[in-house]
Design an enzyme around this catalytic site. Structure first.
Site, PDB file in Angstrom:
ATOM      1  N   LYS A  13     -18.850  78.737  63.997  1.00  0.00           N
ATOM      2  CA  LYS A  13     -19.160  78.807  65.527  1.00  0.00           C
ATOM      3  C   LYS A  13     -18.738  79.831  66.194  1.00  0.00           C
ATOM      4  O   LYS A  13     -19.453  80.486  67.041  1.00  0.00           O
ATOM      5  CB  LYS A  13     -18.472  77.451  66.032  1.00  0.00           C
ATOM      6  CG  LYS A  13     -19.015  76.039  65.429  1.00  0.00           C
ATOM      7  CD  LYS A  13     -18.057  74.654  66.210  1.00  0.00           C
ATOM      8  CE  LYS A  13     -16.597  74.888  65.906  1.00  0.00           C
ATOM      9  NZ  LYS A  13     -16.285  74.496  64.540  1.00  0.00           N
ATOM     10  N   ARG A  88     -15.936  67.535  71.754  1.00  0.00           N
ATOM     11  CA  ARG A  88     -15.535  67.096  70.346  1.00  0.00           C
ATOM     12  C   ARG A  88     -15.573  65.716  70.057  1.00  0.00           C
ATOM     13  O   ARG A  88     -15.094  65.150  69.153  1.00  0.00           O
ATOM     14  CB  ARG A  88     -13.977  67.823  69.990  1.00  0.00           C
ATOM     15  CG  ARG A  88     -14.136  69.012  69.303  1.00  0.00           C
ATOM     16  CD  ARG A  88     -12.724  69.371  69.172  1.00  0.00           C
ATOM     17  NE  ARG A  88     -12.630  69.961  67.860  1.00  0.00           N
ATOM     18  CZ  ARG A  88     -12.663  71.252  67.592  1.00  0.00           C
ATOM     19  NH1 ARG A  88     -12.851  72.200  68.638  1.00  0.00           N
ATOM     20  NH2 ARG A  88     -12.431  71.727  66.500  1.00  0.00           N
ATOM     21  N   ARG A 127     -10.020  83.356  56.009  1.00  0.00           N
ATOM     22  CA  ARG A 127     -10.244  83.746  57.411  1.00  0.00           C
ATOM     23  C   ARG A 127      -9.152  84.423  57.887  1.00  0.00           C
ATOM     24  O   ARG A 127      -7.956  84.122  57.580  1.00  0.00           O
ATOM     25  CB  ARG A 127     -10.688  82.575  58.279  1.00  0.00           C
ATOM     26  CG  ARG A 127     -10.479  82.917  59.720  1.00  0.00           C
ATOM     27  CD  ARG A 127     -10.790  81.908  60.734  1.00  0.00           C
ATOM     28  NE  ARG A 127     -10.391  80.590  60.726  1.00  0.00           N
ATOM     29  CZ  ARG A 127     -10.937  79.573  61.075  1.00  0.00           C
ATOM     30  NH1 ARG A 127     -12.012  79.566  61.930  1.00  0.00           N
ATOM     31  NH2 ARG A 127     -10.598  78.349  60.735  1.00  0.00           N
ATOM     32  N   ARG A 160      -4.744  81.738  60.792  1.00  0.00           N
ATOM     33  CA  ARG A 160      -4.168  80.833  61.628  1.00  0.00           C
ATOM     34  C   ARG A 160      -3.349  79.847  61.060  1.00  0.00           C
ATOM     35  O   ARG A 160      -3.339  79.347  59.921  1.00  0.00           O
ATOM     36  CB  ARG A 160      -5.589  80.129  62.230  1.00  0.00           C
ATOM     37  CG  ARG A 160      -5.997  80.764  63.187  1.00  0.00           C
ATOM     38  CD  ARG A 160      -7.679  80.102  63.751  1.00  0.00           C
ATOM     39  NE  ARG A 160      -7.824  78.763  63.770  1.00  0.00           N
ATOM     40  CZ  ARG A 160      -8.922  78.207  64.056  1.00  0.00           C
ATOM     41  NH1 ARG A 160      -9.777  78.924  64.380  1.00  0.00           N
ATOM     42  NH2 ARG A 160      -8.893  76.766  63.786  1.00  0.00           N
TER      43      ARG A 160
HETATM   44  P1  AP5 Z   1     -15.549  80.831  62.147  1.00  0.00           P
HETATM   45  O1  AP5 Z   1     -16.600  81.657  62.928  1.00  0.00           O
HETATM   46  O2  AP5 Z   1     -13.969  81.015  62.475  1.00  0.00           O
HETATM   47  O3  AP5 Z   1     -16.071  79.287  62.202  1.00  0.00           O
HETATM   48  P2  AP5 Z   1     -15.529  78.420  63.392  1.00  0.00           P
HETATM   49  O4  AP5 Z   1     -16.716  77.196  63.018  1.00  0.00           O
HETATM   50  O5  AP5 Z   1     -15.355  78.713  64.642  1.00  0.00           O
HETATM   51  O6  AP5 Z   1     -14.482  77.343  62.567  1.00  0.00           O
HETATM   52  P3  AP5 Z   1     -12.980  77.033  63.440  1.00  0.00           P
HETATM   53  O7  AP5 Z   1     -12.025  76.652  62.306  1.00  0.00           O
HETATM   54  O8  AP5 Z   1     -12.599  77.942  64.449  1.00  0.00           O
HETATM   55  O9  AP5 Z   1     -13.419  75.648  63.890  1.00  0.00           O
HETATM   56  P4  AP5 Z   1     -12.429  74.300  64.469  1.00  0.00           P
HETATM   57  O10 AP5 Z   1     -13.543  73.817  65.193  1.00  0.00           O
HETATM   58  O11 AP5 Z   1     -11.637  74.020  63.529  1.00  0.00           O
HETATM   59  O12 AP5 Z   1     -11.295  75.277  65.525  1.00  0.00           O
HETATM   60  P5  AP5 Z   1     -11.355  75.514  66.977  1.00  0.00           P
HETATM   61  O13 AP5 Z   1     -10.577  76.555  67.038  1.00  0.00           O
HETATM   62  O14 AP5 Z   1     -12.494  75.103  67.735  1.00  0.00           O
HETATM   63  O15 AP5 Z   1     -15.925  81.217  60.633  1.00  0.00           O
HETATM   64  C1  AP5 Z   1     -14.825  80.696  59.556  1.00  0.00           C
HETATM   65  C2  AP5 Z   1     -14.614  81.884  58.528  1.00  0.00           C
HETATM   66  O16 AP5 Z   1     -15.913  82.074  57.982  1.00  0.00           O
HETATM   67  C3  AP5 Z   1     -14.333  83.212  59.167  1.00  0.00           C
HETATM   68  O17 AP5 Z   1     -13.410  83.682  58.221  1.00  0.00           O
HETATM   69  C4  AP5 Z   1     -15.703  83.978  59.241  1.00  0.00           C
HETATM   70  O18 AP5 Z   1     -15.816  85.269  58.994  1.00  0.00           O
HETATM   71  C5  AP5 Z   1     -16.510  83.339  57.930  1.00  0.00           C
HETATM   72  N1  AP5 Z   1     -17.982  82.989  58.382  1.00  0.00           N
HETATM   73  C6  AP5 Z   1     -18.500  82.706  59.341  1.00  0.00           C
HETATM   74  N2  AP5 Z   1     -19.924  82.672  59.268  1.00  0.00           N
HETATM   75  C7  AP5 Z   1     -20.178  82.832  57.839  1.00  0.00           C
HETATM   76  C8  AP5 Z   1     -21.133  82.878  57.105  1.00  0.00           C
HETATM   77  N3  AP5 Z   1     -22.618  82.547  57.512  1.00  0.00           N
HETATM   78  N4  AP5 Z   1     -21.123  83.509  55.711  1.00  0.00           N
HETATM   79  C9  AP5 Z   1     -19.914  83.681  55.148  1.00  0.00           C
HETATM   80  N5  AP5 Z   1     -18.593  83.563  55.958  1.00  0.00           N
HETATM   81  C10 AP5 Z   1     -18.784  83.302  57.046  1.00  0.00           C
HETATM   82  O19 AP5 Z   1      -9.992  74.395  67.079  1.00  0.00           O
HETATM   83  C11 AP5 Z   1      -8.817  74.372  66.501  1.00  0.00           C
HETATM   84  C12 AP5 Z   1      -7.840  73.327  67.085  1.00  0.00           C
HETATM   85  O20 AP5 Z   1      -7.835  73.395  68.505  1.00  0.00           O
HETATM   86  C13 AP5 Z   1      -8.600  71.961  66.766  1.00  0.00           C
HETATM   87  O21 AP5 Z   1      -8.058  71.306  65.541  1.00  0.00           O
HETATM   88  C14 AP5 Z   1      -7.874  71.195  67.901  1.00  0.00           C
HETATM   89  O22 AP5 Z   1      -6.474  70.773  67.689  1.00  0.00           O
HETATM   90  C15 AP5 Z   1      -7.757  72.216  69.130  1.00  0.00           C
HETATM   91  N6  AP5 Z   1      -8.958  71.995  70.008  1.00  0.00           N
HETATM   92  C16 AP5 Z   1     -10.262  72.804  70.122  1.00  0.00           C
HETATM   93  N7  AP5 Z   1     -11.188  72.428  70.899  1.00  0.00           N
HETATM   94  C17 AP5 Z   1     -10.663  71.109  71.422  1.00  0.00           C
HETATM   95  C18 AP5 Z   1     -11.120  70.027  71.990  1.00  0.00           C
HETATM   96  N8  AP5 Z   1     -12.323  70.250  72.516  1.00  0.00           N
HETATM   97  N9  AP5 Z   1     -10.523  69.001  72.159  1.00  0.00           N
HETATM   98  C19 AP5 Z   1      -9.440  68.685  71.559  1.00  0.00           C
HETATM   99  N10 AP5 Z   1      -8.744  69.679  70.769  1.00  0.00           N
HETATM  100  C20 AP5 Z   1      -9.336  70.834  70.746  1.00  0.00           C
HETATM  101 ZN    ZN Z   2     -13.493  78.927  66.013  1.00  0.00          ZN
END
Ligand code: AP5
Ligand code: ZN
Length: 214
Positions: A13, A88, A127, A160
């Site tokens: 994402k 979410r 990552r 992270r």
């Molecule tokens: P990346 O682009 O970082 O993936 P992502 O989908 O953004 O993954 P996240 O882990 O950030 O998602 P998440 O939903 O768990 O975390 P968030 O920060 O939203 O890519 C991942 C890796 O793969 C990278 O190394 C990249 O280089 C590589 N990659 C990407 N695309 C690729 C491809 N096509 N081929 C090869 N490699 C590739 O949330 C974190 C925490 O915050 C949650 O757990 C929760 O506690 C809190 N939180 C956030 N939003 C909310 C909400 N709305 N409500 C409640 N809690 C929330």
């Molecule tokens: Zn992310």
């Protein structure tokens, strides 16, 4: 055009959001990035969010929804909005519908990035991120020019705190229990497109661009 990027942890994402904001001249609202910045700056919100994030659980809706309103209110008129990591669960999705309506706005497309679990684990374990800017790298798939250093700013890249095995397992469970139902929620509204996220970042981006033309 206002877009939600939906998908499990590690689906890409953040990676796709970075490409899309350039293409669309959009403003990215990433709740995860906002929480991480607050943690880094030792704010009260950061302290609260950290307890949940490090365990892989969702931060409570009361905190998260208010934060999205603040971010939406700062978006300049006419700019597209790109939501990454929000909503979410159903409560957040309903709040978003209501909040957008109040602002005479709406979500136009929901891009569901589909990636199998083994790919997710490999992506998350490699990552590295710059917490100041949210810029994401991967040691194998998208390495920085100098190991551990952000190409753009020269700052240090870190792993992270919620990328531990236990937290990732919990994040996947939370996704399956609370977030994946949104696929059906937006499909019923007729605005969902599902794309194959298990391709290269460029191939995934091409699919997204094509889906936006329709
Ligand atoms: P990346 O682009 O970082 O993936 P992502 O989908 O953004 O993954 P996240 O882990 O950030 O998602 P998440 O939903 O768990 O975390 P968030 O920060 O939203 O890519 C991942 C890796 O793969 C990278 O190394 C990249 O280089 C590589 N990659 C990407 N695309 C690729 C491809 N096509 N081929 C090869 N490699 C590739 O949330 C974190 C925490 O915050 C949650 O757990 C929760 O506690 C809190 N939180 C956030 N939003 C909310 C909400 N709305 N409500 C409640 N809690 C929330
Ligand atoms: Zn992310």
């Amino acid at each position: 055009m206002n877009i939600i990027l939906l998908g499990p942890p590690g689906a890409g994402k953040g990676t796709q959001a970075e490409k899309l904001i350039k293409e669309l001249d959009a403003v990215q609202i990433s709740t995860g990035d906002i929480f991480r910045t607050n943690i880094k700056n030792n704010t009260p919100l950061g302290a609260k969010a950290k307890e949940y994030m490090n365990k892989g659980q969702l931060v409570p809706d009361e905190l998260t929804i208010d934060l999205v309103w603040d971010a939406l209110d700062k978006v300049e008129d006419g700019k597209s909005i790109l939501l990454d990591g929000f909503p979410r669960n159903i409560t957040q999705a309903e709040a978003l519908d209501e909040g957008m309506q109040k602002r005479d706005n709406k979500i136009d497309k929901v891009i569901n990035i589909n990636v199998p679990e083994d790919v997710i684990i490999e992506r998350i374990s490699g990552r590295r991120v710059n917490v100041s800017t949210g810029k994401v790298y991967h040691i194998k798939f998208n390495p920085p020019k100098i190991e551990g250093i952000d190409d753009e700013t020269g700052e240090k890249l870190i792993q992270r705190e919620d990328d531990t095995e236990a937290a990732v397992k919990e994040r996947l469970d939370v996704y399956n229990k609370h977030t994946s139902v949104l696929i059906d929620y937006y499909n019923k509204k007729g605005i969902l497109v599902t794309i194959d996220g298990a391709k290269t970042p460029e191939e995934v981006f091409d699919q997204i661009k094509k889906s936006l033309e329709k």
